[in-house]
Design a protein around this motif. Structure first.
Motif, PDB file in Angstrom:
ATOM      1  N   GLU A   1      -4.503  -6.496  -4.565  1.00 11.94           N
ATOM      2  CA  GLU A   1      -3.167  -6.760  -5.089  1.00 11.94           C
ATOM      3  C   GLU A   1      -2.719  -5.565  -5.917  1.00 11.94           C
ATOM      4  O   GLU A   1      -3.515  -4.972  -6.635  1.00 11.94           O
ATOM      5  N   MET A   2      -1.485  -5.227  -5.788  1.00 12.87           N
ATOM      6  CA  MET A   2      -0.944  -4.120  -6.566  1.00 12.87           C
ATOM      7  C   MET A   2       0.029  -4.656  -7.603  1.00 12.87           C
ATOM      8  O   MET A   2       0.855  -5.501  -7.286  1.00 12.87           O
TER       9      MET A   2
ATOM     10  N   GLY B   1      -3.141  -0.137  -2.574  1.00 11.15           N
ATOM     11  CA  GLY B   1      -3.723  -1.457  -2.377  1.00 11.15           C
ATOM     12  C   GLY B   1      -4.922  -1.399  -1.447  1.00 11.15           C
ATOM     13  O   GLY B   1      -5.557  -2.412  -1.179  1.00 11.15           O
TER      14      GLY B   1
ATOM     15  N   ARG C   1      -7.406  -5.336   1.308  1.00 11.96           N
ATOM     16  CA  ARG C   1      -6.204  -5.062   0.508  1.00 11.96           C
ATOM     17  C   ARG C   1      -6.321  -5.686  -0.872  1.00 11.96           C
ATOM     18  O   ARG C   1      -6.547  -6.880  -1.010  1.00 11.96           O
TER      19      ARG C   1
ATOM     20  N   HIS D   1      -6.079  -8.023   5.463  1.00  6.71           N
ATOM     21  CA  HIS D   1      -5.678  -8.016   4.062  1.00  6.71           C
ATOM     22  C   HIS D   1      -6.645  -8.775   3.169  1.00  6.71           C
ATOM     23  O   HIS D   1      -6.857  -8.385   2.022  1.00  6.71           O
TER      24      HIS D   1
ATOM     25  N   GLN E   1       0.838  -1.188   0.000  1.00  9.77           N
ATOM     26  CA  GLN E   1       0.000   0.000   0.000  1.00  9.77           C
ATOM     27  C   GLN E   1       0.872   1.236   0.000  1.00  9.77           C
ATOM     28  O   GLN E   1       2.070   1.155  -0.074  1.00  9.77           O
TER      29      GLN E   1
END
Length: 181
Positions: free
Chosen positions: A178-179, A119, A176, A172, A19
């Protein structure tokens, strides 16, 4: 059990932190009597005054999460050794504990994917109470890990580290994305 816990944590830590994070508007950073996780309310903090300020917070968030991820990997590697280096674990644990208190300030309104690359999913602000509860669980687990490390008891450290990993995963999985770098 040690291998299963450590394998799960390794998987989490590799996917953990992508992130955005910066140096901060965290007025409590130098004041240990302020618990920022408890300072969070049902509503997220107000949006930063400008896009630049939002991007700065997002950068701080990213850097903080990266440090947490690196520290987690350090602890995992140390615990994989026949004789874990408790001093190395202590340093990494202290970093996680310090950043876990700051993390409550990393997600004000206006610092989501609509502002820049992150993220952080929009669900953070849509279900803020749940997110704050997960962040508090993370901070409590980080504090417990730090206490276990101070004891020097490797089994207690492993157990606390496993609990920390569970709090990371709980957040997560829901909050969160995925980046792609």
């Amino acid at each position: 059990m040690r291998t299963a816990v450590l394998t799960a944590l390794a998987t989490l830590s590799l996917a953990a932190c992508g992130q955005n994070a910066s140096a901060t508007n965290d007025s409590s950073a130098g004041n240990p009597s302020v618990n920022t996780a408890e300072a969070s309310t049902a509503a997220p903090a107000a949006a930063p005054a400008s896009k630049e300020a939002a991007l700065e917070i997002m950068h701080e968030r990213h850097e903080g999460m990266e440090q947490i991820g690196k520290s987690t990997k350090t602890i995992k590697r140390a615990l994989d050794l026949a004789s874990p280096d408790v001093a190395e674990i202590q340093k990494a644990s202290a970093t996680i504990a310090d950043l876990s208190v700051k993390s409550a300030n990393w997600f004000p309104q206006g610092t989501g994917p609509d502002v820049g690359k992150t993220g952080a999913k929009p669900e953070i602000w849509q279900t803020h109470d749940d997110f704050v509860a997960k962040d508090r669980d993370f901070a409590a687990a980080a504090k417990a890990l730090n206490a276990a490390v101070a004891s020097g008891n490797v089994e207690a450290i492993e157990s606390s580290f496993g609990n920390l990993g569970k709090t990371c995963k709980a957040c997560h999985e829901k909050y969160r994305a995925e980046m792609k770098h």
